[in-house]
Design a protein around this motif. Structure first.
Motif, short mmCIF file in Angstrom:
data_model
loop_
_atom_site.label_atom_id
_atom_site.label_comp_id
_atom_site.label_asym_id
_atom_site.label_seq_id
_atom_site.Cartn_x
_atom_site.Cartn_y
_atom_site.Cartn_z
N LYS A 164 55.41 2.04 3.58
CA LYS A 164 56.13 1.13 4.47
C LYS A 164 56.98 1.89 5.49
O LYS A 164 57.87 1.32 6.11
CB LYS A 164 57.00 0.18 3.65
CG LYS A 164 56.19 -0.74 2.75
CD LYS A 164 57.07 -1.74 2.02
CE LYS A 164 56.22 -2.69 1.17
NZ LYS A 164 57.06 -3.69 0.46
N ASP A 165 56.70 3.17 5.65
CA ASP A 165 57.46 4.01 6.58
C ASP A 165 57.24 3.59 8.03
O ASP A 165 56.21 3.04 8.39
CB ASP A 165 57.03 5.47 6.45
CG ASP A 165 57.07 5.99 5.03
OD1 ASP A 165 56.59 5.30 4.11
OD2 ASP A 165 57.58 7.10 4.82
N GLY A 166 58.23 3.89 8.85
CA GLY A 166 58.12 3.73 10.30
C GLY A 166 58.84 4.85 10.99
O GLY A 166 59.57 5.64 10.35
N SER A 167 58.67 4.95 12.30
CA SER A 167 59.32 6.03 13.04
C SER A 167 59.49 5.66 14.51
O SER A 167 58.63 5.00 15.10
CB SER A 167 58.50 7.33 12.96
OG SER A 167 59.11 8.37 13.71
N THR A 168 60.61 6.06 15.08
CA THR A 168 60.77 6.02 16.53
C THR A 168 60.03 7.22 17.11
O THR A 168 59.60 8.12 16.38
CB THR A 168 62.24 6.09 16.94
OG1 THR A 168 62.74 7.42 16.68
CG2 THR A 168 63.09 5.09 16.17
N ALA A 169 59.89 7.26 18.42
CA ALA A 169 59.25 8.39 19.08
C ALA A 169 59.79 8.50 20.50
O ALA A 169 59.83 7.51 21.22
CB ALA A 169 57.74 8.22 19.11
N THR A 170 60.23 9.69 20.86
CA THR A 170 60.59 9.97 22.25
C THR A 170 59.90 11.26 22.64
O THR A 170 60.18 12.31 22.06
CB THR A 170 62.11 10.08 22.43
OG1 THR A 170 62.73 8.84 22.09
CG2 THR A 170 62.46 10.40 23.88
N CYS A 171 58.99 11.17 23.59
CA CYS A 171 58.15 12.30 23.97
C CYS A 171 58.28 12.57 25.47
O CYS A 171 58.25 11.64 26.27
CB CYS A 171 56.69 12.03 23.64
SG CYS A 171 56.39 11.51 21.94
N VAL A 172 58.39 13.84 25.81
CA VAL A 172 58.42 14.26 27.21
C VAL A 172 57.19 15.12 27.46
O VAL A 172 57.02 16.18 26.84
CB VAL A 172 59.70 15.05 27.54
CG1 VAL A 172 59.62 15.61 28.96
CG2 VAL A 172 60.93 14.18 27.39
N LEU A 173 56.32 14.66 28.35
CA LEU A 173 55.15 15.42 28.77
C LEU A 173 55.43 15.95 30.17
O LEU A 173 55.72 15.17 31.08
CB LEU A 173 53.91 14.52 28.76
CG LEU A 173 52.62 15.15 29.28
CD1 LEU A 173 52.13 16.25 28.34
CD2 LEU A 173 51.53 14.09 29.47
N VAL A 174 55.34 17.25 30.34
CA VAL A 174 55.60 17.88 31.64
C VAL A 174 54.26 18.29 32.25
O VAL A 174 53.56 19.14 31.69
CB VAL A 174 56.53 19.10 31.51
CG1 VAL A 174 56.94 19.61 32.90
CG2 VAL A 174 57.76 18.77 30.68
N VAL A 175 53.90 17.66 33.36
CA VAL A 175 52.67 17.99 34.08
C VAL A 175 53.08 18.66 35.38
O VAL A 175 53.61 18.01 36.29
CB VAL A 175 51.83 16.73 34.36
CG1 VAL A 175 50.53 17.10 35.07
CG2 VAL A 175 51.55 15.98 33.06
N ASP A 176 52.88 19.99 35.47
CA ASP A 176 53.42 20.80 36.56
C ASP A 176 54.94 20.60 36.60
O ASP A 176 55.61 21.04 35.68
CB ASP A 176 52.74 20.45 37.88
CG ASP A 176 51.26 20.84 37.87
OD1 ASP A 176 50.89 21.71 37.06
OD2 ASP A 176 50.48 20.28 38.65
N ASP A 177 55.48 19.91 37.61
CA ASP A 177 56.92 19.67 37.64
C ASP A 177 57.25 18.17 37.58
O ASP A 177 58.29 17.74 38.06
CB ASP A 177 57.55 20.28 38.90
CG ASP A 177 57.94 21.74 38.69
OD1 ASP A 177 58.07 22.17 37.52
OD2 ASP A 177 58.10 22.46 39.69
N THR A 178 56.37 17.41 36.98
CA THR A 178 56.61 15.98 36.81
C THR A 178 56.79 15.66 35.33
O THR A 178 55.98 16.09 34.50
CB THR A 178 55.44 15.15 37.37
OG1 THR A 178 55.26 15.47 38.76
CG2 THR A 178 55.72 13.66 37.25
N LEU A 179 57.87 14.95 35.03
CA LEU A 179 58.12 14.53 33.65
C LEU A 179 57.54 13.13 33.44
O LEU A 179 57.79 12.22 34.24
CB LEU A 179 59.62 14.47 33.35
CG LEU A 179 60.48 15.71 33.58
CD1 LEU A 179 61.93 15.40 33.20
CD2 LEU A 179 59.96 16.88 32.78
N TYR A 180 56.80 12.96 32.37
CA TYR A 180 56.38 11.65 31.90
C TYR A 180 57.03 11.43 30.55
O TYR A 180 56.79 12.20 29.62
CB TYR A 180 54.85 11.56 31.79
CG TYR A 180 54.13 11.64 33.10
CD1 TYR A 180 53.83 10.49 33.82
CD2 TYR A 180 53.76 12.87 33.64
CE1 TYR A 180 53.17 10.56 35.05
CE2 TYR A 180 53.10 12.96 34.86
CZ TYR A 180 52.80 11.79 35.55
OH TYR A 180 52.15 11.86 36.77
#
Length: 348
Positions: A164-180
């Motif tokens: 019954k586990d759960g999790s938050t997630a915060t991810c930063v993907l850097v493509v060249d100099d753009t953050l997603y």
């Protein structure tokens, strides 16, 4: 353009090739020039791709268990994703990935996400020369979160008893100099950027939110939960779950808890100093502005010496110390929760 469109028609001859007519020689020279120009343009593009300098990113992490019996946070630092992706699209020169996951009900969902989400991202990352890379990356992130959630729920439901586990997630993907930035739940990402004060000409540090919090008290989140047949009591889904979006939490999916992340994009500039990614354990006792100010003070107060690990420069030692002290200060201020902080320095 069809490269063969400029070629002369072939002539069928035997023996030694005759001297080509004057117009054919002209056509050949024209074709050779086209090919030479295209090769030169391709080489220039490759040289530009190799030589272009992007922001230098270096990540530091600090994790504290707090008063919890178990560490349910997980994190991933991949400043260079070429270790997990075979080939990059031709228009992409650099990929980096940083993520923090805050588990609840156990550590299995957060650990699963930390192990699998970036691999799903790599598998779904756009290949070739897509015309709209921005749109493709956003779709890739949405599909990646959905796939990771589905895979974990499938594994969780196959257990006896079911996880019954759960999790938050915060991810930063850097493509060249753009953050997603893609996030679920109440972990956060913030950016520190220096700006000039008009009157004095001095610089001040401003805090930019890179993520959006998802909890059941937010109107849009509560409406979705109620439309799905769930309820919000005492600020929690069914009076239990504190977040309205997560990976896992299979028993709450029928109540409107979803795994669709909020997506934001930000272009890095020469005025950017660092990114903080942290679970809610930090932000229970620090506002984003306070956290940024705390880090800035350690970076700029050169009168206070910091210990450096072997091979670290003075600047790297300060970033590392700021990260460790920020997490420790959260515990000292009374946060009983797990605390995980990722600090990413930005240098042009």
């Amino acid at each position: 353009m069809d490269l063969f469109g400029d070629l002369p028609e072939p002539t069928h001859v035997t023996g030694k090739d005759p001297k080509p007519p004057e117009e054919d020689r002209g056509e050949k020279r024209k074709h050779d020039e086209v090919q030479e120009n295209e090769v030169t343009e391709q080489n220039n593009q490759e040289e530009k791709k190799v030589c272009k300098e992007y922001a230098r990113l270096k990540a530091y992490v600090a994790a504290r268990r707090g008063e919890r019996e178990e560490m349910q946070d997980a994190h991933v630092l991949l400043p260079d994703m070429r270790s997990v992706i075979s080939t990059l699209p031709s228009q992409v020169s650099r990929l980096a990935y940083f993520a923090v996951f805050d588990g609840h009900g156990g550590a299995r969902a957060s650990r699963f996400a930390a192990e699998h989400l970036h691999h799903n991202l790599v598998a779904k990352f756009p290949r070739g020369d897509g015309e709209n890379l921005d749109k493709l990356i956003k779709k890739c992130l949405l599909d990646t979160f959905r796939q990771t959630d589905e895979d974990f729920l499938k594994k969780a439901s196959s257990q006896k008893p079911a996880w019954k586990d759960g999790s938050t997630a915060t991810c930063v993907l850097v493509v060249d100099d753009t953050l997603y930035v893609a996030n679920l739940g109440d972990s956060r990402a913030v950016l520190c950027r220096s700006e000039h004060v008009e009157d004095s000409g001095e610089k001040k540090s401003v805090t930019l939110a890179l993520s959006k919090e998802h909890n059941p008290t937010i109107y849009e989140e509560r409406m979705r939960i109620q439309r799905a047949g769930g309820t919000v009591r005492e600020g929690r889904v069914l009076g239990v779950l504190e977040v309205s979006r997560s990976i896992g939490d299979g028993q709450y999916k029928r109540c409107g808890v979803i795994s669709t992340p909020d997506l934001r994009r930000c272009q890095l500039t020469a005025s950017d100093r660092f990114i903080i990614l942290a679970c809610d354990g930090l932000f229970k006792v620090f506002s984003p502005e306070e956290a940024v100010k705390y880090v800035v003070n350690i970076l700029e107060d050169t009168s206070v010496a910091v210990e450096r690990k072997e091979g670290q420069t003075e600047g790297e030692g300060r970033y590392d110390a700021a990260c460790q002290r920020l997490a420790s200060e959260a515990v000292r201020r009374g946060c009983a929760d797990n605390v995980t902080v990722i600090l990413v320095s930005i240098e042009f």
